[in-house]
Write an enzyme that holds these catalytic residues in place. Structure first.
Site, PDB file in Angstrom:
ATOM      1  N   ARG A  96       0.826  -1.097  -0.152  1.00 58.89           N
ATOM      2  CA  ARG A  96      -0.053  -0.129   0.031  1.00 58.89           C
ATOM      3  C   ARG A  96       0.819   1.293   0.157  1.00 58.89           C
ATOM      4  O   ARG A  96       1.802   1.337   0.834  1.00 58.89           O
ATOM      5  CB  ARG A  96      -0.826   0.094   1.482  1.00 58.89           C
ATOM      6  N   HIS A 140      -2.877  11.207   1.255  1.00 59.62           N
ATOM      7  CA  HIS A 140      -2.440  10.733   2.548  1.00 59.62           C
ATOM      8  C   HIS A 140      -1.808  12.050   3.060  1.00 59.62           C
ATOM      9  O   HIS A 140      -0.499  11.964   3.374  1.00 59.62           O
ATOM     10  CB  HIS A 140      -1.545   9.671   2.599  1.00 59.62           C
ATOM     11  N   GLU A 185      -7.593   8.678   6.585  1.00 56.81           N
ATOM     12  CA  GLU A 185      -7.756   8.866   8.003  1.00 56.81           C
ATOM     13  C   GLU A 185      -8.351  10.356   7.709  1.00 56.81           C
ATOM     14  O   GLU A 185      -7.705  11.440   8.245  1.00 56.81           O
ATOM     15  CB  GLU A 185      -6.603   9.000   8.765  1.00 56.81           C
ATOM     16  N   ASN A 311      -7.798   1.481  10.045  1.00 54.86           N
ATOM     17  CA  ASN A 311      -6.417   1.727  10.630  1.00 54.86           C
ATOM     18  C   ASN A 311      -6.774   1.721  12.111  1.00 54.86           C
ATOM     19  O   ASN A 311      -7.228   2.560  12.702  1.00 54.86           O
ATOM     20  CB  ASN A 311      -5.972   3.064  10.196  1.00 54.86           C
ATOM     21  N   TYR A 313      -4.677   1.451  16.076  1.00 48.75           N
ATOM     22  CA  TYR A 313      -3.414   1.623  16.713  1.00 48.75           C
ATOM     23  C   TYR A 313      -3.940   1.289  18.387  1.00 48.75           C
ATOM     24  O   TYR A 313      -3.264   0.580  18.823  1.00 48.75           O
ATOM     25  CB  TYR A 313      -2.845   2.997  16.820  1.00 48.75           C
ATOM     26  N   GLU A 370      -3.704  -0.238   8.073  1.00 47.37           N
ATOM     27  CA  GLU A 370      -2.765   0.034   9.024  1.00 47.37           C
ATOM     28  C   GLU A 370      -2.927  -0.325  10.290  1.00 47.37           C
ATOM     29  O   GLU A 370      -3.861  -0.331  10.953  1.00 47.37           O
ATOM     30  CB  GLU A 370      -2.548   1.738   9.351  1.00 47.37           C
TER      31      GLU A 370
HETATM   32  O1  IFM Z   1       2.358   7.261  10.548  1.00 51.53           O
HETATM   33  C1  IFM Z   1       1.021   7.678  10.689  1.00 51.53           C
HETATM   34  C2  IFM Z   1       0.270   7.444   9.212  1.00 51.53           C
HETATM   35  O2  IFM Z   1       0.615   8.357   8.438  1.00 51.53           O
HETATM   36  C3  IFM Z   1      -1.179   7.550   9.466  1.00 51.53           C
HETATM   37  N1  IFM Z   1      -1.559   6.701  10.487  1.00 51.53           N
HETATM   38  C4  IFM Z   1      -0.892   6.757  11.717  1.00 51.53           C
HETATM   39  C5  IFM Z   1       0.476   6.394  11.484  1.00 51.53           C
HETATM   40  C6  IFM Z   1       1.150   6.396  12.918  1.00 51.53           C
HETATM   41  O3  IFM Z   1       0.940   7.565  13.497  1.00 51.53           O
END
Ligand code: IFM
Length: 463
Positions: A96, A140, A185, A311, A313, A370
């Protein structure tokens, strides 16, 4: 993400996690790594590229933790064959990447810059030669500065400019690229860039931020039919950054705060994308800051898509906080195990989040576009990068992903963030997310132990 003040990493305790095998996901499950243009490409002046909002922002003192920028980054613009070789050798099935808009339109000509298009064309050919399925993200975060000078995403004309970008790219690459992500995002584009102001373009105004969010969603909806017209067999989607939420306590006030936060952080994007418009309660809570929405906009935004990119985290813990933020809410600092970003490590949040989305929205297939972790990696004297905590993070998140698959959630692929260490936005080069270490002085790439583990996981079926 609004966790800048969180404490530094606390190490991962406990025994070696149990990781699933690749075969448990089935033969068609897609395995990749993700990157983005501004974070890795460098070559800021090459072949007609013009200034982006991140070039301008990073040149403003005090914006980037180490005073750096993406002007050189990983020099991927010149070193891409080596980087794609690494992706192939890891055993990835997909890669990606994102398109740098400032390489394609310079604001003076209506015609796209052929040299910019040629770069991405060579990159895509390079992926296909190495057996990597290309997944292109159109936006992005690196908006051309000339568009920002005309109002940026707050100006409705930028929607049309984005459709031109989608048209140019899909005409040129659509014979080979079948997977298209319109935006990465949108919450970050809107809120971090235009309300909190610690991302480019550094604006701090809620009304602007919400208008930006609306135009970003509108540009997604307008681009989808253009992509389909140019690439009849395209699979089209959008990637959202989403967090499962927990209340700070079981009190009615914290529970209500969590609902309010959910309205802006999650439903503000998912509801209109799936035809429900903006959440009514959130519209009422935002008062005068709500965006201008023209008749027909919501129908456009709800254009049918083929997949949703998620995405993931970390989960957020939300507390009632009168006078704090637009909705009187606050995200509490993480407790327990964290990464070097101070982000909680919570693998079960991934399965929980995917299950919620699949339950509530007709999103078709889900892809984790992500997921990854930042740690303070050290290159040992023998050249090894023993990133035990990242390896464990990966193993545990793949176990949570396996759980989602077992629960019947239609998740079809996973992209680790990120292939390479890179420019981590306002954190500059102080934060490393890569499976592959980059020495920015020499541009040497070194596989970390996490990359070696991912390679072993991916190659298990073929070795
Ligand atoms: O590095 C970023 C990415 O550009 C977008 N999502 C979160 C990642 C980590 O912060």
């Amino acid at each position: 993400m609004t966790t800048r003040d969180m404490p530094a990493a606390s190490p991962a305790p406990g025994p070696e996690p149990h990781a699933p095998g690749r075969h448990e996901f089935g033969p068609d499950f897609l395995w990749g790594c993700a990157t983005s243009s501004y974070q890795i490409e460098g070559a800021a002046d090459a072949d007609g590229r013009v200034e982006s909002i991140w070039d301008r922002f990073a040149a403003t003192p005090g914006t980037i933790r180490d005073g750096s920028s993406g002007r050189v980054a990983c020099d991927h613009y010149h070193r891409w064959p080596e980087d794609l070789d690494i992706g192939r050798d890891l055993g990835l099935s997909a890669y990606r990447f994102s398109i740098a808009w400032p390489r394609i339109f310079d604001g003076t000509s209506r015609a796209p810059n052929e040299k910019g298009l040629d770069f991405y064309s060579r990159l895509v050919d390079g992926m296909l030669e190495r057996g990597l399925q290309p997944w292109a993200t159109l936006y992005h975060w690196d908006l051309p500065q000339w568009l920002q000078d005309r109002g940026g995403w707050a100006d409705r004309a930028t929607v049309g400019a984005f459709v031109d970008l989608a048209d140019a790219l899909t005409r040129r690459l659509g014979d080979r690229v079948k997977h298209w992500i319109t935006h990465n995002e949108p919450w970050c584009t809107a809120i971090l860039g235009n309300y909190e102001g610690w991302h480019a373009p550094g604006i701090k105004d809620l009304r602007t931020a919400l208008q930006v969010a609306h135009h970003v969603l509108l540009s997604h909806g307008q681009a989808v039919p253009v992509i389909r017209a140019n690439v009849p067999d395209a699979r089209v989607g959008i990637s959202l950054s989403l967090h499962p939420l927990r209340p700070a306590s079981e009190s009615a006030r914290d529970l209500a705060a969590m609902e309010r936060h959910d309205g802006l952080r999650y439903r503000w994007f998912l509801d209109p994308l799936y035809g429900r418009g903006y959440p009514a309660a959130t519209l009422a809570q935002l008062g005068d800051a709500v965006p201008v929405v023209l008749p027909g906009d919501l129908d456009v935004i709800a254009a049918p898509t083929d997949f949703l990119g998620v995405n993931y985290y970390f989960p957020e813990t939300v507390a009632d906080a009168p006078g704090h933020g637009p909705l009187d809410t606050r995200i509490l600092p993480a407790q327990g195990e964290t990464t070097a970003m101070g982000w909680p490590v919570a693998p079960q949040g991934l399965s929980e989040l995917l299950a919620r989305i699949a339950r509530d929205y007709p999103c078709g297939s889900l892809y984790v576009t992500e997921n990854g972790a930042c740690y303070d990696d050290v290159v040992a004297d023998d050249g090894a990068v023993r990133d035990v905590a990242r390896r464990r993070y990966l193993m545990r998140h793949l176990a949570a992903l396996r759980q989602a698959v077992a629960d019947g959630v239609p998740v079809r692929g996973y992209f680790a963030w990120s292939l390479l260490d890179n420019f981590e936005w306002a954190e500059g080069y102080t934060r490393r997310f890569g499976l592959v270490h980059v020495d920015y002085a020499t541009q040497q790439r070194r596989l970390k132990d996490s990359a070696a583990w991912y390679r072993a996981f991916l190659r298990a079926d073929v070795d």
